[in-house]
Design an enzyme around this catalytic site. Structure first.
Site, mmCIF file in Angstrom:
data_model
loop_
_atom_site.group_PDB
_atom_site.id
_atom_site.type_symbol
_atom_site.label_atom_id
_atom_site.label_comp_id
_atom_site.label_asym_id
_atom_site.label_seq_id
_atom_site.Cartn_x
_atom_site.Cartn_y
_atom_site.Cartn_z
ATOM 1 N N PRO A 49 -18.981 -58.720 -6.332
ATOM 2 C CA PRO A 49 -18.051 -58.397 -7.417
ATOM 3 C C PRO A 49 -17.932 -59.578 -8.367
ATOM 4 C CG PRO A 49 -16.858 -58.809 -5.383
ATOM 5 C CD PRO A 49 -18.314 -58.823 -5.042
ATOM 6 N N HIS A 50 -17.782 -59.282 -9.647
ATOM 7 C CA HIS A 50 -17.687 -60.367 -10.625
ATOM 8 C C HIS A 50 -16.900 -59.897 -11.839
ATOM 9 C CE1 HIS A 50 -21.475 -58.163 -11.182
ATOM 10 N NE2 HIS A 50 -21.298 -58.345 -12.473
ATOM 11 N N ALA A 51 -16.381 -60.881 -12.550
ATOM 12 C CA ALA A 51 -15.570 -60.574 -13.727
ATOM 13 C C ALA A 51 -15.656 -61.726 -14.712
ATOM 14 C CB ALA A 51 -14.120 -60.349 -13.320
#
Length: 154
Positions: free
Chosen positions: A65-67
């Protein structure tokens, strides 16, 4: 860019109480809040927004997951080993128990992609995944990840 610059020892956790993808994202946001000092809700929303574009479960029990977040000046990482795998809508349909989250400045491009590629290459190694799954100590997990990446770069 190397893994030791992305992943600080305090950014590694073993989670025993996560039972869903949403709860995992909340745990990621809570740790990220401590690391990057942005509001937990903002981090959670950014992770959920990215996840709505397509699941970040990459297979073999791994999720990335990344943002992208405003007010960051560099890429930060966090690693989680889950005692109980959770469904993450991964392409191979396997539940996830190894999670490497990345947080990048909103206006970055290349550094974010380089970090994703580095983490993906690192966690592609079946032997490393087995060692990570066999350990419950956060310091050992950090060492395994950072030494693996360093040994492959040499």
């Amino acid at each position: 860019m190397d893994l030791s610059s992305l992943l600080k020892p305090r950014a590694v956790r073993v989670l025993t109480d996560v039972t869903s993808k949403k709860r995992l994202m909340q745990s990621i946001a809570a740790l990220a809040h401590d690391l990057i000092e942005l509001p937990e809700g903002q981090i959670f929303d950014a992770l959920q927004e990215r996840e709505s574009l397509g699941p970040t479960g990459v297979g073999h029990g791994v999720a990335l997951p990344h943002a992208r977040l405003p007010d960051l000046t560099e890429v930060h990482g966090a690693f989680f080993r889950l005692e109980k795998p959770v469904d993450f809508d991964a392409a191979d349909k396997h539940p996830v128990d190894l999670v490497f989250a990345l947080f990048a400045p909103a206006d970055t491009g290349v550094d974010h992609l380089k970090a994703l590629a580095l983490v993906s290459r690192t966690l592609r190694d079946a032997g490393l995944r087995a060692k990570l799954r066999a350990n419950n100590d956060a310091a050992t997990l950090h060492t395994l990840l950072t030494e693996y990446a360093t040994s492959k770069a040499a």
